[in-house]
Design an enzyme around this catalytic site. Structure first.
Site, short mmCIF file in Angstrom:
data_model
loop_
_atom_site.label_atom_id
_atom_site.label_comp_id
_atom_site.label_asym_id
_atom_site.label_seq_id
_atom_site.Cartn_x
_atom_site.Cartn_y
_atom_site.Cartn_z
N GLY A 1 0.80 -1.22 0.00
CA GLY A 1 0.00 0.00 0.00
C GLY A 1 0.82 1.26 0.00
CD GLU B 1 -4.03 4.56 4.98
OE1 GLU B 1 -4.24 5.57 5.67
OE2 GLU B 1 -4.95 3.88 4.48
MO1 MOS Z 1 -8.04 5.08 4.98
S1 MOS Z 1 -8.07 6.13 6.78
O1 MOS Z 1 -8.00 3.52 5.61
O2 MOS Z 1 -9.47 5.46 4.20
#
Ligand code: MOS
Length: 710
Positions: free
Chosen positions: A674, A677
């Site tokens: 990912g 984040e």
């Molecule tokens: Mo993100 S805070 O997991 O949409």
């Protein structure tokens, strides 16, 4: 780990966002844009007090207004089956129109439904309530003594407690982060239509159609297959659509009452009170090192705010458990119940807040030690996970430091704060790392090769903006050996095979792996038809020869034993150059470079956009964003996009997005982790650290507005 992996380098940075044209031409339809026969419109009325009870509520004028079909309050609201099963005092999401208790300002007290939006809006202004107000508490910093740990795992210790205090070089500082609001462009919106007594269709802004389907089924006690959730396009979410909020249940209740579909769109002001935010958080870090920069100990405490009805803790201090090799670490995540709406996950939840404190402290320590901040980080580089002792599934953070430092021109940085000026502006360099867990959730994909050679991929994921469809089409194109133009990706529909919520930066890893495995299975099915195992199948020809209209597979996938073997994370490093006006305190970003170590880059173009978007959010966190409560009334006073500042184009310089781009096949067969984040996590500290380098002023209280610098 699967034996086969997606090994080919990704085609190029060529594949454009597959839904880009629809999005910029208005062809993409968002939840509120659907027209359903017999549609009615709902508008919520919010409480004007912050804590207390409703004594009486007068809906007569509103009910008599033109076009009004119903006014629903706690007095006449039909019983919601799921609301009855928990004890009234149990903590959990707000139960809308459940009783006369007011727990925060703006809490919905009535829903007005009319045959036009304007009529509903007007009638909503006619609802009056008499309240019995009680003393409210909305200010976190006045209530820190009431902090509590909601779960056992909110407290963590290794080594000697407070070891940092005995270190030769040490510091202890407090950090404050205001509440931040997601402010996605698309407000929350739902259309709810009952198709039968126990059957419903919703068009709803959500990050997870399956989760929303389950939540509605449970709350209204109807079979899950009788709930159809559509969310084809989502105009940004950042965590605020990871759960079903009370307004969604309100629309569903309303549709039952008026026996017609109800559309409910939250106002921008509602978006500040009733659908979560990044919680206002106080943090304290104690950190100590040897004179040659080896960390001796870290103590990291965090206290965040939550509502009076729900215990939400995002865990900011946890980042100090694992970002550095450090023998003695204690972390604590506590919360304080206030008369505010519940917070919720917001991009980089936990580490975004935690790294602001930790990475500011590391920077501060680097000046005390007179060691370059990158060098200090390298001297405490964690080769294995300091928390579990496990090897990392893949970690190239050291390469990310180097890539970013070279790109930003880190060697031009002066180690002496306030010593460099350009055209009258102070110049500063800052950097910070970021980290987020790299998870892989179960996901199922149906892959169908049609007679005309069109490949259709189907799964019930939502795309809140990162370009999920584009990445999935890229993976399928490589795996099947067909052009991207011959692939369709269907999603945002709860009747499709299950996929996780788009949250926690898991979708490329989870659904991408499922797409890859489904495509392999489908290809294998073609090979079985031909008995040829090696060559690229001519799909159209084979279907024709076998007199088939289509060939289809449904492949379920999930993580395996590797989750116990490895510690899995994505990392980022953010570098910024700031210019600070010494007279006005204005901070201008001169240059930004972000580096992601998130495994293999599947879709370079959308990955770059993802990093840039996260960086901009991080810049907003650093310099502008703050939801302000007037504590006399307990009310948000800047609940609009004029007074709540977010960065605009003029605030943002060229942002370089760089990728280490090394596949992590220990986590999944496509090697991707990912990055949603980590794009944001660390950015606020990077800016604060650059501001210190420019000015010698250490701001530990976000946002860094000009008044804090003059
Ligand atoms: Mo993100 S805070 O997991 O949409």
């Amino acid at each position: 780990m699967e034996s086969k992996t997606l090994n080919k380098p990704s085609s190029s940075d060529g594949l454009k966002r597959i839904d880009g044209h629809l999005k910029v031409t208005g062809g993409a339809r968002y939840s509120a844009e659907f027209n359903v026969a017999g549609l009615t419109y709902g508008v919520l009325v919010g409480s004007t007090i912050t804590h207390g009870t409703i004594k009486s509520i007068d809906t007569r004028k509103a009910a008599a207004a033109p076009g009004v079909l119903a006014v629903i309050t706690h007095l006449n609201c039909p019983k919601v089956p799921g609301y009855q099963t928990t004890t009234p005092s149990a903590k959990g999401p707000l139960k809308i129109f459940f009783d006369n208790k007011i727990l925060y300002n703006g809490q919905p007290v009535a829903l007005v439904i009319a045959n036009t939006f304007e009529r509903a809006l007007y009638a909503s202004s006619l609802v009056t309530a008499l309240y019995s107000a009680e003393k409210h508490h909305t200010k976190l910093t006045d209530n820190l003594s009431k902090a509590f740990s909601p779960h056992d795992d909110n407290e963590y210790k290794r080594g000697v407690p407070d070891a940092w205090k005995a270190a030769p070089v040490k510091l202890e500082q407090e950090y404050l982060l205001p509440s931040e609001v997601h402010n996605s462009m698309e407000p929350h919106a739902i259309i709810a239509r009952w198709d039968a007594d126990d059957k419903i269709t919703v068009w709803d802004k959500t990050q997870g159609v399956k989760d929303t389907q389950n939540s509605i089924a449970q709350t209204f006690k109807i079979p899950v297959e009788n709930v159809q959730v559509n969310s084809k396009f989502v105009g940004g979410a950042f965590g605020n659509a990871l759960q079903v909020w009370p307004h969604e249940f309100a629309a569903i209740i309303g549709a039952k009452v008026v026996k017609r579909p109800v559309k409910l769109i939250l106002s921008r002001a509602d978006m500040f009170t009733s659908v979560g935010y990044r919680p206002h958080t106080w943090q304290k870090i104690g950190i100590g090192a040897t004179v040659d920069g080896k960390l001796v100990g870290i103590s990291h405490q965090a206290v965040g705010q939550t509502s009076a009805y729900e215990d939400f803790a995002e865990g900011p201090a946890d980042v100090s458990r694992q970002l550095y090799a450090c023998p003695n670490v204690s972390t604590s995540n506590k919360i304080v119940s206030l008369n505010v709406g519940s917070p919720v996950w917001m991009r980089g939840p936990g580490p975004a807040t935690g790294t602001f404190a930790l990475e500011s402290a590391i920077d501060e320590l680097s000046y005390a030690l007179k060691i370059d901040p990158i060098e200090l980080r390298m001297r405490n580089y964690a080769e294995t996970d300091p928390e579990s002792g496990k090897p990392f599934s893949g970690k190239f953070l050291n390469e990310a430091y180097k890539l970013g430092a070279d790109n930003i021109g880190w060697s031009n940085r002066s180690p002496k704060p306030g010593s460099v000026k350009k055209d009258g502006w102070l110049v500063g360099y800052g950097m910070s790392g970021g980290v987020f867990g790299a998870d892989r959730e179960p996901a199922t994909v149906r892959a169908t090769m049609m007679a005309d050679g069109m490949l259709v991929l189907q799964t019930a994921v939502s795309d809140i903006g990162p370009g999920t469809g584009t990445a999935m089409v890229s993976i399928a194109s490589e795996t099947m050996g067909i052009p991207t133009g011959k692939i369709r990706f269907d999603m945002g529909d709860s009747s499709l095979p299950p996929a996780p919520q788009q949250g926690g930066s898991t979708i490329t890893s989870s659904v991408g792996s499922a797409v890859y495995l489904a495509c392999n299975d489908l290809k294998e099915k073609f090979h079985q038809l031909t008995g040829d195992n090696g060559n690229q199948p001519d799909y159209i020809q084979i279907l024709k020869q076998h007199n088939l209209q289509k060939l289809e597979v449904t492949t379920a996938s999930k993580a395996g034993a590797e989750v116990d073997k490895y510690a899995m994370y994505s990392w980022s490093v953010h570098f910024v150059v700031v210019h600070v006006n010494p007279a006005t305190g204005v901070v201008k970003l001169d240059k930004v470079t972000c580096v992601a170590d998130s495994g293999r880059i599947i879709s370079p173009k959308t990955a770059r956009s993802q990093i840039i978007g996260g960086a901009i959010m991080g810049i907003g966190m650093a310099l502008m964003e703050e939801a302000v409560i007037d504590h006399r009334y307990g009310r948000v006073v800047n609940g609009n996009l004029a007074d709540y500042h977010v960065p605009v184009n003029a605030d943002i310089p060229q942002i370089e997005a760089l990728f280490v781009n090394k596949p992590d096949f220990n986590i999944n067969p496509i090697g991707a982790k990912g990055m949603g984040e980590i794009a944001l996590i660390g950015m606020a500290a990077a800016v604060a650290n650059a501001v210190y380098n420019a000015t010698g002023k250490r701001v530990r209280n976000l946002p860094i507005t000009p008044d804090k610098l003059v």
